[in-house]
Design an enzyme around this catalytic site. Structure first.
Site, PDB file in Angstrom:
ATOM      1  N   GLN A  52     -19.491  28.248  26.756  1.00 54.95           N
ATOM      2  CA  GLN A  52     -18.253  28.614  26.071  1.00 54.95           C
ATOM      3  C   GLN A  52     -17.490  27.388  25.542  1.00 54.95           C
ATOM      4  O   GLN A  52     -16.842  27.457  24.487  1.00 54.95           O
ATOM      5  CB  GLN A  52     -17.370  29.431  27.012  1.00 54.95           C
ATOM      6  CG  GLN A  52     -16.413  30.308  26.258  1.00 54.95           C
ATOM      7  CD  GLN A  52     -15.602  31.198  27.183  1.00 54.95           C
ATOM      8  OE1 GLN A  52     -15.067  30.738  28.189  1.00 54.95           O
ATOM      9  NE2 GLN A  52     -15.517  32.467  26.848  1.00 54.95           N
TER      10      GLN A  52
ATOM     11  N   GLU B 256      -5.159   7.458  -0.799  1.00 56.99           N
ATOM     12  CA  GLU B 256      -4.350   8.463  -1.542  1.00 56.99           C
ATOM     13  C   GLU B 256      -3.100   8.861  -0.756  1.00 56.99           C
ATOM     14  O   GLU B 256      -2.638  10.001  -0.863  1.00 56.99           O
ATOM     15  CB  GLU B 256      -5.194   9.709  -1.841  1.00 56.99           C
ATOM     16  CG  GLU B 256      -6.184   9.505  -2.940  1.00 56.99           C
ATOM     17  CD  GLU B 256      -5.796  10.191  -4.246  1.00 56.99           C
ATOM     18  OE1 GLU B 256      -6.149   9.644  -5.289  1.00 56.99           O
ATOM     19  OE2 GLU B 256      -5.147  11.240  -4.229  1.00 56.99           O
ATOM     20  N   GLY B 257      -2.546   7.929   0.005  1.00 60.75           N
ATOM     21  CA  GLY B 257      -1.382   8.203   0.848  1.00 60.75           C
ATOM     22  C   GLY B 257      -1.831   8.480   2.269  1.00 60.75           C
ATOM     23  O   GLY B 257      -2.622   9.406   2.494  1.00 60.75           O
TER      24      GLY B 257
ATOM     25  N   GLY C 149       0.844  -1.198   0.000  1.00 61.70           N
ATOM     26  CA  GLY C 149       0.000   0.000   0.000  1.00 61.70           C
ATOM     27  C   GLY C 149       0.875   1.243   0.000  1.00 61.70           C
ATOM     28  O   GLY C 149       1.074   1.888  -1.027  1.00 61.70           O
TER      29      GLY C 149
END
Ligand SMILES: Cc1cc2nc3c(=O)[nH]c(=O)nc-3n(C[C@H](O)[C@H](O)[C@H](O)COP(=O)(O)OP(=O)(O)OC[C@H]3O[C@@H](n4cnc5c(N)ncnc54)[C@H](O)[C@@H]3O)c2cc1C
Length: 385
Positions: free
Chosen positions: A279, A363-364, A131
Site C-alpha cells: 500500500q 522562468e522565475g 536573476g
C-alpha cells in the site's frame, strides 16, 4: 460551460508531438544527457515539424496556434526529454514579444526568415548579479544617433551558443530601475556579440546554456522592440504567456517518471509480491497521478486564459510553481520506488529527477512565483498594494 475534451485538431497535434517525442527525442535523450552536447539534428527536425514556430501567425509562415494548443504539444515533447524540449521552447520565449509587440517591419525581418529556414533565438534577461530582480540589471543600451550602443553580459542564456538573434533587455540608465529597461532584437552576427562555453549542468544537459557578451554592439534603432518604461512590462507580459509552457513541460517530466514507476512497481518482487501490491507504494503512485492531473488542469487554465486575452499572471505563476514542485516530488518518489536501482545511471529516473530540479529555478524561481501570486491576490482585494 466547461469542457475538457480536446478538439480533433488538438488530438492530431498531440499525436504528432507524441510520435516525434517517441521516435526522434527519446532514442537520443540519454546520450545527449551523458555527453552534455547539443542535439542540433533534433532541433532541425523539430523546426521542420513546426515546433519552433507554434505561436507565429500563419501569414508569417508559422503554425498560428494558441497557447493551449502549444501546451498540448509541449507535454509530449518534454515527456521525451525536458532538456531537448526547453531548447525548442526557448525560441518561442524570444519570439512571442515580437509577435505581440513588434512592428510590421520587425515581423517581416525576423519572423518570416525564422519560419522559412532553420533558425534559433534566445531570450536574454538574466545576468551574473541579477536573476530574480531583473529591474536591477547592469547591461546598458545607450542611444547613439540612430543606433543603440549595447554593453554587458547576459548569463544562463538557453541556446546562447546557437541563436541567430537574441532578444536582449538592457537599461538606458541603471538608476531608473524597471523604468529604464528597453528591449532590442540583436542579430548574433553583429560585431561585438560573443558567447561563452556551454555551462556544465546537473540536469537538462542536452540544452545549451551560455553567457552572452555584448561589447560596444551597435544595434540599429529599428530593432528597438520596447522603449523606456515599456521593456520591463513587456518582458513580464511575455513570461505570463510562456510560464504555462514551462509548467506543462514539468507535467511531461512527471508523467514519464510516473509511467516508469508503475512499470517497475508491477515487476519488482519483494516479500513474495510485486511491490505495487504494497500500500505504501500504491499511495506514492496515487499521489503522483492526482498531482499530475491537478498540475495539468492548472496549466491548461492559465493557457486558456492567455488565449482569451485575459489577465493570467496569477494563474500562470500558480501553474509554474505547482507543476514544477510536482515534477520534483514525483521524480524523487520514482527514484524511491526504484530503490537502489533508481540511484544508478542504469535507469532513466535519476535523469528525470535532475531535469526536474531546474524547473523550480528558471522562468522565475519557486519563491518568486509565490510572490507573484501573493501580490496579485493582495492587489485583487485592495489594501496595501
Ligand atoms: C539551465 C538554466 C537556463 C536558463 N535560461 C535562461 C534564459 O534563457 N534566459 C534568461 O534570461 N535567464 C535564464 N536562466 C536564468 C534563470 O531565470 C535564473 O537563474 C532565475 O531567474 C533565478 O535567478 P538567480 O539564478 O540569479 O537566483 P537568485 O535571484 O540569486 O535567487 C537565489 C535564491 O534566492 C531566492 N530569492 C531571490 N529573491 C527573493 C525574494 N524576494 N524572496 C524570496 N526568495 C528570493 C530565489 O528564489 C532563489 O532561491 C536560466 C537558468 C538556468 C539554471
Amino acid at each position: 460551460m466547461i469542457g475538457f475534451e480536446l478538439t480533433p485538431e488538438q488530438k492530431a497535434l498531440q499525436e504528432k508531438a507524441r510520435r516525434f517525442s517517441q521516435e526522434v527525442i527519446l532514442p537520443v535523450a540519454a546520450r545527449y544527457d551523458r555527453d552534455g552536447t547539443f542535439p542540433l539534428e533534433v532541433m532541425e527536425k523539430a523546426h521542420g515539424s513546426g515546433f519552433f514556430t507554434p505561436l507565429i501567425p500563419k501569414e508569417y509562415g508559422g503554425e498560428g496556434l494558441g497557447v493551449l494548443d502549444n501546451c498540448i504539444i509541449a507535454e509530449e515533447l518534454a515527456a521525451g526529454c525536458m532538456g531537448i524540449y526547453v531548447s525548442i521552447f526557448v525560441s518561442t520565449l524570444a519570439l512571442y514579444p515580437i509577435i505581440k509587440f513588434g512592428t510590421e517591419d520587425q515581423k517581416e525581418r525576423f519572423l518570416k526568415p525564422f519560419c522559412s529556414k532553420f533558425s534559433m533565438a534566445s531570450y536574454c534577461l538574466s545576468e551574473f548579479t541579477v536573476g530574480s530582480d531583473p529591474a536591477s540589471m547592469k547591461a546598458t543600451a545607450i542611444p547613439d544617433g540612430d543606433h543603440y550602443l549595447l554593453n554587458g553580459t547576459k548569463m544562463w542564456i538557453t541556446n546562447g551558443g546557437y541563436a541567430d538573434f537574441y532578444l536582449v533587455f538592457a537599461t538606458t540608465d541603471p538608476g531608473k530601475k524597471d523604468k529604464g529597461i528597453i528591449s532590442l532584437i540583436v542579430p548574433s552576427h553583429l560585431a561585438g556579440v560573443s558567447h561563452g562555453a556551454p555551462i556544465d549542468k546537473m540536469g537538462q544537459r542536452a540544452s545549451n546554456t551560455t553567457a552572452v557578451t555584448f561589447k560596444d554592439v551597435r544595434v540599429p534603432g529599428e530593432n528597438l522592440l520596447a522603449g523606456e518604461g515599456e521593456g520591463f512590462k513587456k518582458a513580464m507580459i511575455a513570461l505570463d504567456i510562456t510560464r504555462p509552457m514551462i509548467a506543462v513541460g514539468a507535467v511531461g517530466v512527471a508523467r514519464t517518471a510516473m509511467e516508469l514507476a508503475i512499470q517497475y512497481a508491477k515487476t519488482r518482487v519483494q516479500f513474495g509480491v510485486p511491490i505495487a501490491r504494497h500500500q505504501a507504494i500504491q499511495f506514492m503512485l496515487a499521489d503522483m497521478a492526482k498531482d499530475i492531473e491537478a498540475a495539468r488542469l492548472l496549466t491548461w487554465k492559465a493557457a486558456w486564459l492567455a488565449d482569451q486575452g485575459a489577465q493570467n499572471s496569477k494563474e500562470a505563476a500558480m501553474a509554474k510553481a505547482f507543476a514544477s514542485d510536482v515534477a520534483m516530488r514525483v521524480t524523487t518518489d520514482a527514484v524511491q520506488i526504484y530503490g537502489g536501482m533508481g540511484y544508478t545511471l542504469w535507469h532513466p529516473v535519476e535523469k528525470l529527477m535532475r531535469d526536474a530540479k531546474v524547473i523550480q529555478i528558471y522562468e522565475g524561481t519557486a519563491q518568486i512565483m509565490r510572490l507573484v501570486i501573493a501580490r496579485q491576490m493582495l492587489h485583487e482585494v485592495g489594501g496595501i498594494f
